[in-house]
Design an enzyme around this catalytic site. Structure first.
Site, PDB file in Angstrom:
ATOM      1  N   ASP A   1      38.347  39.081  41.776  1.00 58.17           N
ATOM      2  CA  ASP A   1      39.332  38.357  40.967  1.00 58.17           C
ATOM      3  C   ASP A   1      38.645  37.505  39.913  1.00 58.17           C
ATOM      4  OD1 ASP A   1      38.383  36.690  43.096  1.00 58.17           O
ATOM      5  OD2 ASP A   1      40.004  35.281  42.691  1.00 58.17           O
TER       6      ASP A   1
ATOM      7  N   GLU B   1      38.918  34.663  45.528  1.00 63.90           N
ATOM      8  CA  GLU B   1      37.863  33.654  45.526  1.00 63.90           C
ATOM      9  C   GLU B   1      38.137  32.523  44.541  1.00 63.90           C
ATOM     10  OE1 GLU B   1      34.014  31.696  44.513  1.00 63.90           O
ATOM     11  OE2 GLU B   1      35.418  32.729  43.212  1.00 63.90           O
TER      12      GLU B   1
END
Length: 355
Positions: free
Chosen positions: A71, A128
């Site tokens: 991400d 994350e």
């Protein structure tokens, strides 16, 4: 893919897929399909993917995990469209951390390295960049407990081609300064929480970074406001003023010690709520696998002045380090980029260790 341009093209392909935190489905689908089609064993955990070569009977090689989060933070107009500009790849997530992901994929797909002294496992995990509890790496490690037997996890965060050991802990808190609400036409009936907070915020402005040495590496502790707000209408003297505070603490502290330290520093200004805390990670300089990697990489060894998922690996007993081609100063920057010249050296360092 051993040529610099191939690595850059793979990085462009990774950056072309939408994967802002919470929207990692398309890139997770792409990763799962890519490695299933190659004959690898693929496990999908929510929007995270684990890929490994088929297990061979009698294979007792130690396992090395190649770890990247998939991400990114939301793009800006300057990095929304991935592209090559001169000697750079520009695009959201190039440095943080799809350059590292491209390098790890290229290494994982190298047949000679797959047949080398280590069993390779590739991990691409979601969440994350969001809240600590939304990070899917914990789910991955719980779903595949065999991963916790690994000899080393290489987390390919941006490190400027340094081997960065350990990581800072991160604590987020909200401090509420309380006053008395009143009509803004008659402020003497109240006690303005915003101006009341001024004295404390002036003190916070004087807080200096504190250097903490752990295993001969210097981690710099910092704390400061990251936001502030009231919830009243604009014709109301605010009765409360809330300040968001972030504290980055060194690996010499656990969660409880860090909480006690920041509460003591905040003082008696008002109620404090600790929202979340991500533990720090020690450098693990004496781990045989960490020593072997640093020797093979031949890179500068430095502390990690941020939180990364090496801490999550430490919780389950897996030695871990940060190493990647991304630039730390480019993380989350508008117009984010990575130098093309950083890609091949990062791959070569990984290959020297794994070979």
């Amino acid at each position: 893919m051993n040529e610099r341009n191939d690595l850059a093209e793979l990085l462009l392909e990774l950056c072309s897929m939408p994967c802002v935190t919470g929207e990692e489905g398309p890139i997770a689908d792409w990763l799962a399909d890519r490695y299933a089609s190659r004959g690898d064993v693929v496990m999908r955990v929510a929007n995270s993917v684990v890929a490994a070569p088929p297990e061979q009977s009698g294979d007792t090689r130690p396992t090395v995990l190649l770890v990247s989060h998939i991400d990114v933070v939301p793009p800006t107009d300057l990095d929304r469209e991935p592209r090559i500009e001169g000697d750079r790849v520009v695009g959201r997530g190039t440095s943080d951390m799809k350059a590292g992901m491209a390098v790890s994929m290229d290494v994982f797909e190298d047949s000679e390295l797959r047949d080398g002294p280590y069993r390779l496992v590739l991990i691409g995990y979601a969440g994350e960049e969001g809240p600590h509890d939304g990070n899917e790496l914990r789910q991955v490690l719980e779903a595949a407990p065999g991963l916790t037997d690994a000899s080393l996890a290489v987390v390919l965060e941006p490190t400027d081609l340094e081997v960065q050991l350990g990581c800072m802990g991160s604590l987020h808190a909200e401090v509420t300064i309380q006053g008395q609400a009143a009509h803004s036409a008659r402020p003497w009936h109240g006690d303005n929480a915003v101006t009341k907070a001024g004295e404390w915020l002036t003190e916070v402005r004087t807080w200096e970074p504190e250097d903490i040495v752990v295993d001969d590496l210097t981690y710099r502790e910092v704390a400061g406001p990251t936001g502030a707000w009231t919830t009243n209408a604009r014709n109301v003297i605010p009765g409360e003023f809330t300040v968001s505070l972030n504290y980055r603490f060194a690996p010499d502290k656990d969660a409880q010690t860090a909480t006690e330290a920041i509460l003591a520093r905040i003082g008696d200004v008002g109620p404090v709520e600790v929202l979340d805390i991500a533990p720090a990670c020690p450098p693990e300089r004496e781990s045989p696998a960490v020593k072997a990697f640093t020797a093979a990489a031949g890179a500068v060894v430095a502390p990690k002045q941020a939180w990364t998922d090496v801490a999550r690996f430490a919780e389950v007993g897996v030695p871990a380090l940060n190493y990647g081609p991304g630039l730390t100063a480019q993380a989350h920057q508008a117009g984010e980029y990575v130098p093309i010249a950083n890609l091949q050296p990062a791959r070569d360092a990984l290959a020297r260790f794994l070979g």
